[in-house]
Design a protein around this motif. Sequence first.
Motif, PDB file in Angstrom:
ATOM      1  N   SER A  64      40.016  46.287  38.228  1.00  0.00           N
ATOM      2  CA  SER A  64      40.336  45.275  39.236  1.00  0.00           C
ATOM      3  C   SER A  64      39.063  44.516  39.544  1.00  0.00           C
ATOM      4  CB  SER A  64      40.957  45.876  40.504  1.00  0.00           C
ATOM      5  OG  SER A  64      42.352  46.108  40.304  1.00  0.00           O
ATOM      6  N   MET A  65      39.206  43.423  40.326  1.00  0.00           N
ATOM      7  CA  MET A  65      38.086  42.526  40.570  1.00  0.00           C
ATOM      8  C   MET A  65      38.085  42.018  42.003  1.00  0.00           C
ATOM      9  SD  MET A  65      38.419  40.243  37.066  1.00  0.00           S
ATOM     10  CE  MET A  65      40.198  40.385  36.834  1.00  0.00           C
ATOM     11  N   VAL A  66      36.917  41.583  42.443  1.00  0.00           N
ATOM     12  CA  VAL A  66      36.776  40.919  43.740  1.00  0.00           C
ATOM     13  C   VAL A  66      36.115  39.573  43.505  1.00  0.00           C
ATOM     14  CG1 VAL A  66      35.689  40.967  46.010  1.00  0.00           C
ATOM     15  CG2 VAL A  66      36.602  43.089  45.018  1.00  0.00           C
ATOM     16  N   GLU A  67      36.756  38.518  43.986  1.00  0.00           N
ATOM     17  CA  GLU A  67      36.194  37.168  43.893  1.00  0.00           C
ATOM     18  C   GLU A  67      35.572  36.812  45.237  1.00  0.00           C
ATOM     19  OE1 GLU A  67      38.218  32.929  43.996  1.00  0.00           O
ATOM     20  OE2 GLU A  67      38.582  33.912  42.051  1.00  0.00           O
ATOM     21  N   PHE A  68      34.329  36.332  45.206  1.00  0.00           N
ATOM     22  CA  PHE A  68      33.626  35.975  46.425  1.00  0.00           C
ATOM     23  C   PHE A  68      33.656  34.460  46.631  1.00  0.00           C
ATOM     24  CE2 PHE A  68      32.015  40.137  45.271  1.00  0.00           C
ATOM     25  CZ  PHE A  68      32.083  40.803  46.488  1.00  0.00           C
ATOM     26  N   VAL A 101      34.406  37.627  50.912  1.00  0.00           N
ATOM     27  CA  VAL A 101      35.477  37.858  49.941  1.00  0.00           C
ATOM     28  C   VAL A 101      36.501  36.733  50.005  1.00  0.00           C
ATOM     29  CG1 VAL A 101      37.364  39.397  49.267  1.00  0.00           C
ATOM     30  CG2 VAL A 101      35.176  40.353  50.038  1.00  0.00           C
ATOM     31  N   ARG A 102      36.756  36.121  48.853  1.00  0.00           N
ATOM     32  CA  ARG A 102      37.789  35.082  48.788  1.00  0.00           C
ATOM     33  C   ARG A 102      39.136  35.697  48.442  1.00  0.00           C
ATOM     34  NH1 ARG A 102      36.260  30.256  45.156  1.00  0.00           N
ATOM     35  NH2 ARG A 102      35.312  29.503  47.083  1.00  0.00           N
ATOM     36  N   ARG A 103      39.155  36.585  47.445  1.00  0.00           N
ATOM     37  CA  ARG A 103      40.424  37.215  47.078  1.00  0.00           C
ATOM     38  C   ARG A 103      40.160  38.479  46.270  1.00  0.00           C
ATOM     39  NH1 ARG A 103      43.151  34.419  41.773  1.00  0.00           N
ATOM     40  NH2 ARG A 103      41.228  33.936  40.665  1.00  0.00           N
ATOM     41  N   LEU A 104      41.182  39.327  46.228  1.00  0.00           N
ATOM     42  CA  LEU A 104      41.190  40.508  45.378  1.00  0.00           C
ATOM     43  C   LEU A 104      42.070  40.215  44.176  1.00  0.00           C
ATOM     44  CD1 LEU A 104      41.791  43.290  48.088  1.00  0.00           C
ATOM     45  CD2 LEU A 104      39.630  42.216  47.409  1.00  0.00           C
ATOM     46  N   VAL A 105      41.664  40.698  43.027  1.00  0.00           N
ATOM     47  CA  VAL A 105      42.452  40.525  41.803  1.00  0.00           C
ATOM     48  C   VAL A 105      42.769  41.913  41.259  1.00  0.00           C
ATOM     49  CG1 VAL A 105      42.585  39.488  39.524  1.00  0.00           C
ATOM     50  CG2 VAL A 105      41.266  38.347  41.323  1.00  0.00           C
TER      51      VAL A 105
END
Length: 422
Positions: A260-264, A180-184
């Motif tokens: 919402s989203m998860v960026e990998f 996981v790089r960040r949560l949006v």
Amino acid sequence: MGENEAVTSSRSVAVLGSTGSIGTQALDVIARNPDRFTVAALSAGGNVDLVAQQAVATRAPLVAVASATREQVTDAVAGYAAEAGHAAYRPEVVVGEEASVLAARCGADVVLNGITGSIGLRPTIAALEAGSVLALANKESLIIGGPIVKALARPGQIVPVDSEHSAIAQSLRGGRAEEVRRLVVTASGGPFRGRTREQLRDVTPTEALAHPNFAMGRVITTNSATLVNKGLEVIEAHLLFDIPFERIDVVVHPQQMIHSMVEFHDGSTVAQMGPPRMLVPIALGLSWPERLADVDVPCDWTQAQSWDFFPLDDDAFPAVRLARQVGAAGGTYPAVYNAANEVAVDAFHDGAIGFVDIVDTVSRVVEEHGVDDHGSALGSDSGALSVDDVMRADAWARARARKVLGLPDMHAASSHTAGAAT
């Protein structure tokens, strides 16, 4: 509940805040899936008539009401039971300030905490201590009691019910934690999206309650207009998913179709989509990790549609930036942020202050935290945090906010009535 644990039998559910929006929708999900769920307990703030009807409909063994007498509740239940032809139904009834805590301790497989406000902390703790899975819609209890709640919860014991955090939990299935790089976190932007701070000075309480997508209670709807709610959600995301604040972003998405989203770290982004309603997050809170069938209507991809995304305007809406600072400070600071905001929201709706004064008041009280009669504020390096520490900070913040606003000192008037379960 573990990620790979399947639902093989009926689950018992305690619904806290059963007469509110989350609670009533949860009971609808339960009623439509009688082979999957039974109701073990109901708790409500003071809507005796509705909770009595719910009790008779679900045959809940325990009914807990905060603001009523035992006689009022038993009489109401008896009346509705007789009308329904179930005169023999007689649940255990508990009343008073600890009613929801007793309901949370009933030993249900799942405790859905749909209470609003800081009064949800003790029931959250009770549910975790009882070993129940906690379907958490009461974000305040995690935010203000962060280290206490996290220390009590075993892995997978808390299932988020907020739509944004449910979306993140679902999206996280697309990769490993270390990827996981960040949560949006998405935000509707509320009714005042695009306005400058100056343009916000004269907005009215009626305008602040005109949320474009959801019908919610006064505090939550106002929090959505100020974006305090999104600030609280950023803190909640940090606590739930152990992601640093600098890796949690907020993007304004007015349609709220992406929750919402998860960026990998490979550049891929996984998003959870659906209509701007709470049915799916509530159902997942009850059935996690399985999905129930036909909970809501999916997106209609046969229709042309456009979805918009905008950066967050921190100058007009500084609540999220302040929440990041509060969350990073930790300790009792989140409790102060939340409590001062509830007082300021009430003052705004009473006509005592303007809209922009809400977050300005919260900011001032947060800055002054630590100069009260109870000694220094407890920050992230303060050592063990207790429930008493949190509730003292909550009471101090309410009293201090009232003083800052020039309002009569209610002695934190039941510092916690602002969030009573409905």
